[in-house]
Scaffold this active site. Structure first.
Site, PDB file in Angstrom:
ATOM      1  N   TYR A 147     -24.953 -27.695  -6.071  1.00  0.00           N
ATOM      2  CA  TYR A 147     -26.139 -28.384  -5.540  1.00  0.00           C
ATOM      3  C   TYR A 147     -25.716 -29.451  -4.521  1.00  0.00           C
ATOM      4  CZ  TYR A 147     -30.670 -30.840  -5.665  1.00  0.00           C
ATOM      5  OH  TYR A 147     -31.876 -31.431  -5.337  1.00  0.00           O
TER       6      TYR A 147
ATOM      7  N   LYS B  55     -26.572 -29.771  -0.545  1.00  0.00           N
ATOM      8  CA  LYS B  55     -27.353 -30.900  -0.013  1.00  0.00           C
ATOM      9  C   LYS B  55     -26.540 -31.725   0.993  1.00  0.00           C
ATOM     10  CE  LYS B  55     -31.186 -30.004  -2.209  1.00  0.00           C
ATOM     11  NZ  LYS B  55     -32.400 -29.570  -1.491  1.00  0.00           N
TER      12      LYS B  55
END
Ligand SMILES: NC(=O)c1ccc[n+]([C@@H]2O[C@H](COP(=O)([O-])OP(=O)(O)OC[C@H]3O[C@@H](n4cnc5c(N)ncnc54)[C@H](O)[C@@H]3O)[C@@H](O)[C@H]2O)c1
Length: 259
Positions: free
Chosen positions: A154, A158
């Protein structure tokens, strides 16, 4: 009405932050294309906006599958005209110890979060360039500013979104197109489902009910982020009031992140 008739596409608009962005843009009289992997969820949000007197319609798409994004973008343009604002919001998140992160989970996270944003940016830019104007907002996270254990895929996605945002801001500034990223702190949406909360609790040896108070205790402003906090920032960045802002990754994290 600072977004009057601006044609706005929001991916992942059927839930959580994306739905709040759709509602906030509609409240400013934008024409909102609510798009989602789950067409019925998109239709629900679009229907609520119309019932409240706003302008909205729903499209199903998978941000990681270019043909579905291109098809929706063409249909939206033929209905309302070329896109003014494109919000790459759709994203997924799992909490997994790094050594248990499978190739499949890594690939899926990067496909949806990062490649989905790449595809959305290309499709949006092709409609924006002929008119030499437009705004792109990419959903990063506080996890795009600082690493976090059990969030490797993740965080990688990001962080990548911020690099992509800065690169496009440089490349298309002279074309009148602004590109910024949003970096919310924790928002208790459907993304923080029971599984996510219990996986998060496990990494700190906490019970599920202890997770939210723990997260709140770490925020200087003393509460979690809300979908509306993010949506209001998106409205501002999309508006002409933000005409001198591009290439930024804006923290909406109650003071948790300051760089
Ligand atoms: N909730 C948080 O704590 C938080 C914090 C920072 C950033 N974010 C980011 O905000 C964005 C929205 O998250 P949320 O909390 O509202 O999540 P959510 O799960 O409530 O909503 C995400 C929406 O995206 C849709 N979606 C998922 N995969 C898709 C795909 N391949 N194509 C199209 N749509 C797809 C889902 O159907 C869902 O409607 C994500 O990018 C997330 O990473 C969330």
């Amino acid at each position: 009405m600072i977004l009057e008739n601006r044609v706005t596409v929001v991916t992942g608009g059927g839930s959580g932050i994306g739905a709040a962005i759709c509602r906030a843009f509609a409240a400013e009289r934008a024409r909102v294309a609510v798009t989602d992997l789950r067409p019925e969820a998109a239709e629900q949000v679009a229907g609520e906006i119309r019932a409240a007197g706003g302008q909205a319609a729903a499209w199903g798409l998978d941000v990681a599958t270019r043909a579905t994004v291109e098809r929706a973008a063409e249909e939206i343009a033929s209905r309302w005209g070329p896109v003014d604002v494109w919000v790459n919001n759709a994203g997924i998140s799992r909490v997994v110890p790094f050594l248990e992160c499978s190739d499949a989970l890594w690939d899926l996270t990067l496909q949806v979060n990062l490649k989905g944003t790449f595809i959305g940016c290309q499709v949006a830019l092709r409609q924006m360039l002929p008119r030499q104007r437009g705004v792109i907002l990419n959903m990063s996270s506080q996890s795009g500013k600082a690493g976090n254990s059990h969030y490797a895929a993740y965080c990688a996605s990001k962080f990548g979104i911020i690099g992509l945002t800065q690169s496009l801001a440089m490349e298309f500034a002279a074309d009148g197109i602004r590109v910024n990223a949003l970096c919310p702190g924790v928002v208790f949406t459907a993304l923080w489902d029971e599984q996510h909360i219990s996986d998060y609790g496990r990494k700190r040896a906490m019970k599920p009910e202890e997770v939210r108070p723990y997260l709140e205790s770490k925020v200087p402003l003393g509460r979690l982020c809300t979908p509306e906090d993010v949506a209001q920032t998106a409205v501002f960045l999309a508006s002409d009031a933000a005409s001198y802002i591009t290439g930024q990754a804006i923290n909406i994290s109650g003071g948790s992140v300051m760089n």
